[in-house]
Design an enzyme around this catalytic site. Structure first.
Site, PDB file in Angstrom:
ATOM      1  N   GLY A   1       0.826  -1.218   0.000  1.00 22.68           N
ATOM      2  CA  GLY A   1       0.000   0.000   0.000  1.00 22.68           C
ATOM      3  C   GLY A   1       0.848   1.250   0.000  1.00 22.68           C
ATOM      4  N   HIS A   2       1.985   1.221  -0.678  1.00 24.36           N
ATOM      5  CA  HIS A   2       2.979   2.308  -0.606  1.00 24.36           C
ATOM      6  C   HIS A   2       2.488   3.616  -1.204  1.00 24.36           C
ATOM      7  CE1 HIS A   2       3.505   1.005  -4.744  1.00 24.36           C
ATOM      8  NE2 HIS A   2       4.249   2.074  -4.986  1.00 24.36           N
ATOM      9  N   ARG A   3       1.428   3.575  -1.981  1.00 23.44           N
ATOM     10  CA  ARG A   3       0.950   4.831  -2.598  1.00 23.44           C
ATOM     11  C   ARG A   3      -0.084   5.544  -1.722  1.00 23.44           C
ATOM     12  NH1 ARG A   3       0.064   3.579  -9.061  1.00 23.44           N
ATOM     13  NH2 ARG A   3       2.194   4.038  -9.738  1.00 23.44           N
TER      14      ARG A   3
ATOM     15  N   VAL B   1      -0.787   6.249   4.445  1.00 26.48           N
ATOM     16  CA  VAL B   1       0.103   5.590   5.422  1.00 26.48           C
ATOM     17  C   VAL B   1       1.327   5.021   4.715  1.00 26.48           C
ATOM     18  CG1 VAL B   1       0.302   3.699   7.094  1.00 26.48           C
ATOM     19  CG2 VAL B   1      -1.781   5.090   7.020  1.00 26.48           C
ATOM     20  N   GLY B   2       1.099   4.301   3.625  1.00 25.27           N
ATOM     21  CA  GLY B   2       2.209   3.648   2.917  1.00 25.27           C
ATOM     22  C   GLY B   2       3.251   4.645   2.437  1.00 25.27           C
TER      23      GLY B   2
ATOM     24  N   SER C   1      -7.252   0.320  13.292  1.00 25.46           N
ATOM     25  CA  SER C   1      -7.826   1.663  13.472  1.00 25.46           C
ATOM     26  C   SER C   1      -8.532   1.714  14.819  1.00 25.46           C
ATOM     27  CB  SER C   1      -8.848   1.922  12.364  1.00 25.46           C
ATOM     28  OG  SER C   1      -9.653   3.007  12.729  1.00 25.46           O
ATOM     29  N   SER C   2      -8.695   2.932  15.332  1.00 23.60           N
ATOM     30  CA  SER C   2      -9.347   3.073  16.643  1.00 23.60           C
ATOM     31  C   SER C   2     -10.817   2.660  16.585  1.00 23.60           C
ATOM     32  CB  SER C   2      -9.246   4.534  17.116  1.00 23.60           C
ATOM     33  OG  SER C   2      -9.818   5.391  16.141  1.00 23.60           O
ATOM     34  N   CYS C   3     -11.361   2.489  15.382  1.00 23.95           N
ATOM     35  CA  CYS C   3     -12.787   2.123  15.304  1.00 23.95           C
ATOM     36  C   CYS C   3     -13.019   0.653  15.668  1.00 23.95           C
ATOM     37  CB  CYS C   3     -13.351   2.414  13.923  1.00 23.95           C
ATOM     38  SG  CYS C   3     -12.801   1.248  12.699  1.00 23.95           S
TER      39      CYS C   3
ATOM     40  N   TYR D   1     -15.884  -2.768   8.671  1.00 24.43           N
ATOM     41  CA  TYR D   1     -14.442  -2.478   8.612  1.00 24.43           C
ATOM     42  C   TYR D   1     -13.783  -2.874   9.930  1.00 24.43           C
ATOM     43  CZ  TYR D   1     -10.223   0.497   8.372  1.00 24.43           C
ATOM     44  OH  TYR D   1      -8.933   0.968   8.387  1.00 24.43           O
TER      45      TYR D   1
ATOM     46  N   LYS E   1     -10.755  -5.564  10.572  1.00 25.82           N
ATOM     47  CA  LYS E   1      -9.487  -5.182  11.193  1.00 25.82           C
ATOM     48  C   LYS E   1      -9.238  -5.971  12.486  1.00 25.82           C
ATOM     49  CE  LYS E   1      -7.649  -2.331   8.322  1.00 25.82           C
ATOM     50  NZ  LYS E   1      -6.316  -2.592   7.750  1.00 25.82           N
TER      51      LYS E   1
ATOM     52  N   PRO F   1      -3.855   2.987  15.062  1.00 27.25           N
ATOM     53  CA  PRO F   1      -3.778   4.442  15.074  1.00 27.25           C
ATOM     54  C   PRO F   1      -5.158   5.067  15.258  1.00 27.25           C
ATOM     55  CG  PRO F   1      -3.621   3.639  12.818  1.00 27.25           C
ATOM     56  CD  PRO F   1      -3.687   2.431  13.708  1.00 27.25           C
TER      57      PRO F   1
ATOM     58  N   HIS G   1     -12.298  11.243   5.126  1.00 31.33           N
ATOM     59  CA  HIS G   1     -12.486  11.460   6.568  1.00 31.33           C
ATOM     60  C   HIS G   1     -12.727  12.944   6.810  1.00 31.33           C
ATOM     61  CE1 HIS G   1     -10.300   7.559   6.586  1.00 31.33           C
ATOM     62  NE2 HIS G   1     -11.149   7.308   7.557  1.00 31.33           N
TER      63      HIS G   1
ATOM     64  N   TRP H   1     -20.842  17.951   8.619  1.00 29.17           N
ATOM     65  CA  TRP H   1     -21.792  16.856   8.824  1.00 29.17           C
ATOM     66  C   TRP H   1     -22.040  16.649  10.311  1.00 29.17           C
ATOM     67  CZ3 TRP H   1     -19.482  12.407   5.313  1.00 29.17           C
ATOM     68  CH2 TRP H   1     -19.591  12.796   3.970  1.00 29.17           C
TER      69      TRP H   1
ATOM     70  N   ASP I   1     -23.433  11.091  13.136  1.00 18.78           N
ATOM     71  CA  ASP I   1     -22.352  11.521  14.026  1.00 18.78           C
ATOM     72  C   ASP I   1     -21.310  10.422  14.221  1.00 18.78           C
ATOM     73  OD1 ASP I   1     -24.066  13.741  16.407  1.00 18.78           O
ATOM     74  OD2 ASP I   1     -22.833  14.155  14.640  1.00 18.78           O
TER      75      ASP I   1
HETATM   76  O1  GFB Z   1     -13.746  11.152   9.901  1.00 17.81           O
HETATM   77  P1  GFB Z   1     -15.081  10.529   9.815  1.00 17.81           P
HETATM   78  O2  GFB Z   1     -15.673  10.341   8.452  1.00 17.81           O
HETATM   79  O3  GFB Z   1     -15.023   9.083  10.457  1.00 17.81           O
HETATM   80  O4  GFB Z   1     -16.156  11.349  10.681  1.00 17.81           O
HETATM   81  P2  GFB Z   1     -15.128   8.507  11.939  1.00 17.81           P
HETATM   82  C1  GFB Z   1     -15.809  11.853  11.941  1.00 17.81           C
HETATM   83  C2  GFB Z   1     -16.907  12.812  12.405  1.00 17.81           C
HETATM   84  O5  GFB Z   1     -16.797  14.009  11.599  1.00 17.81           O
HETATM   85  C3  GFB Z   1     -18.340  12.302  12.199  1.00 17.81           C
HETATM   86  C4  GFB Z   1     -18.077  14.380  11.142  1.00 17.81           C
HETATM   87  O6  GFB Z   1     -19.096  12.706  13.320  1.00 17.81           O
HETATM   88  C5  GFB Z   1     -18.788  13.053  10.954  1.00 17.81           C
HETATM   89  O7  GFB Z   1     -20.195  13.259  10.909  1.00 17.81           O
HETATM   90  N1  GFB Z   1     -17.963  15.174   9.915  1.00 17.81           N
HETATM   91  C6  GFB Z   1     -18.287  16.486   9.829  1.00 17.81           C
HETATM   92  C7  GFB Z   1     -17.542  14.754   8.710  1.00 17.81           C
HETATM   93  N2  GFB Z   1     -18.133  16.927   8.565  1.00 17.81           N
HETATM   94  C8  GFB Z   1     -17.658  15.867   7.848  1.00 17.81           C
HETATM   95  C9  GFB Z   1     -17.307  15.709   6.470  1.00 17.81           C
HETATM   96  O8  GFB Z   1     -17.403  16.642   5.646  1.00 17.81           O
HETATM   97  N3  GFB Z   1     -16.836  14.493   6.083  1.00 17.81           N
HETATM   98  C10 GFB Z   1     -16.718  13.449   6.973  1.00 17.81           C
HETATM   99  N4  GFB Z   1     -16.243  12.282   6.536  1.00 17.81           N
HETATM  100  N5  GFB Z   1     -17.075  13.543   8.299  1.00 17.81           N
HETATM  101  C11 GFB Z   1     -14.003   6.506  10.737  1.00 17.81           C
HETATM  102  C12 GFB Z   1     -14.369   5.098  10.371  1.00 17.81           C
HETATM  103  O9  GFB Z   1     -15.000   6.959  11.631  1.00 17.81           O
HETATM  104  O10 GFB Z   1     -12.766   6.593  11.424  1.00 17.81           O
HETATM  105  C13 GFB Z   1     -13.252   4.440   9.611  1.00 17.81           C
HETATM  106  O11 GFB Z   1     -15.568   5.110   9.621  1.00 17.81           O
HETATM  107  C14 GFB Z   1     -11.929   4.649  10.293  1.00 17.81           C
HETATM  108  O12 GFB Z   1     -13.528   3.082   9.528  1.00 17.81           O
HETATM  109  C15 GFB Z   1     -11.699   6.097  10.631  1.00 17.81           C
HETATM  110  O13 GFB Z   1     -11.888   3.905  11.450  1.00 17.81           O
HETATM  111  C16 GFB Z   1     -10.406   6.277  11.392  1.00 17.81           C
HETATM  112  O14 GFB Z   1     -13.993   8.973  12.750  1.00 17.81           O
HETATM  113  O15 GFB Z   1     -16.496   8.714  12.495  1.00 17.81           O
END
Ligand code: GFB
Length: 319
Positions: free
Chosen positions: A11-13, A16-17, A108-110, A137, A141, A164, A180, A203, A270
């Protein structure tokens, strides 16, 4: 492990990689082995076996995965489950079968329960239900982490799992549907400032809390684990503090220079209320994160401007 070791960065591209490649090269590791997805499909067991049979790998950094934010995870659970299970089972099995001594698996912390005491210790794993939005996911993991432990117990391998917290940094995904929160907010604030918009949409409610680790710190922690006989098992990797999504959005707007309003779209999920990691296990071995959020945001926005200038951004948006 020494700088002549043949290290396969799977996953070098990716974010993290590519951070791992940067950090290893900076430390003089000369024999890095990489394969693009077109060269080696890690979900294809026979292709992975054939690669390991001839590549003479000494260590594997398994950073290849299907990753995404809360929306991608909650809308593509089968793909997140299958791709990650296929990649990890193929690579961990082939590594063992070809005598690879060291392997670092990235989770992942999830993987931790939705409701568990904070900060979250490695021992809280599987103690109560997971967060629904990313359960597929997380299960994949957890399976990878448990597979490493099983190989260590049955065959005496030294396969370590790093968990992480939310990551950000160079080569992140800025697609607003699958990214994210941190990269999404950087892009939204940048576009809002560029277009003179009066507001940007965040969001959810803005109340969930998240911890953010710059990916160069994760690469530093990985090399620390590789170079110190840290033993096997699972190590959380984080900065030890978190902030609300609202606070993050405010910090991103300050970094980008957007002075408009924040609008919260509560039709979006959320997710987990909070997932602050207890980082004392790795801390006890002497590792600390170095990149704070203010510096990390400034560096990441600079990288965004460099790689996603307006033309590229538009092309990206149409991709
Ligand atoms: O980073 P995120 O998508 O993932 O969302 P998680 C984190 C929080 O940010 C949620 C809010 O409460 C989202 O509703 N948020 C606000 C947004 N605005 C935005 C936006 O524009 N885009 C996104 N994406 N979120 C992930 C897991 O959970 O964490 C993965 O789904 C992985 O599997 C990752 O573990 C590290 O932190 O909620």
């Amino acid at each position: 492990m020494d700088t002549n070791s043949r290290i396969f960065v799977a996953g070098h591209r990716g974010m993290v990689g590519s951070a791992l490649v940067r950090a290893l090269q900076a430390r003089g590791y000369r024999n890095l082995v990489t394969r693009t997805r077109a060269e080696l499909d890690l979900t294809d067991q026979s292709a992975v076996d054939a690669f390991f049979d001839t590549a003479q790998i000494d260590a594997v950094l398994l950073a290849a995965a299907k990753v995404g934010g809360i929306l991608a995870n909650s809308t593509q659970p089968a793909q997140f489950a299958y791709d990650n299970l296929a990649i990890e089972t193929n690579v961990i099995r082939a590594a063992y079968q070809t005598g690879v001594e060291r392997l670092v698996f990235f989770g992942s912390s999830c993987i931790y329960p939705r409701e568990c005491p904070q900060p979250i210790r490695e021992t809280y794993l599987l103690t109560s239900p997971l967060e629904p939005t990313n359960e597929a996911y997380a299960i994949a993991k957890i399976a990878g982490l448990k597979l490493c432990e099983a190989y260590n117990r049955q065959y005496g391998t030294h396969y370590v799992s790093l968990m992480p917290t939310n990551l950000y940094g160079p080569n992140d995904n800025y697609d607003l549907g699958s990214s994210h929160v941190l990269p999404a907010l950087i892009r939204k604030a940048h576009e809002a400032r560029a277009s003179g918009a009066a507001s940007l949409t965040v969001w959810g409610s803005g109340t969930p809390r998240r911890e953010f680790l710059h990916v160069d710190d994760l690469a530093d922690a990985t090399i620390f684990v590789l170079e110190h006989e840290t033993g096997d098992g699972v190590y959380n990797v984080g900065v030890g503090e978190d902030l609300s999504i609202r606070e993050l959005a405010e910090r991103v707007c300050e970094t980008v220079g957007f002075e408009g309003e924040l609008v919260f779209d509560t039709s979006k999920p959320d997710g987990t209320p909070r997932k602050l990691l207890d980082v004392s296990r790795l801390g006890g071995l002497g590792w600390r994160a170095h990149i704070g959020l203010e510096e990390g945001l400034a560096r990441t926005y600079g990288d965004f401007l460099h790689t996603h200038g307006a033309p590229v951004l538009e092309a990206h948006a149409q991709a």
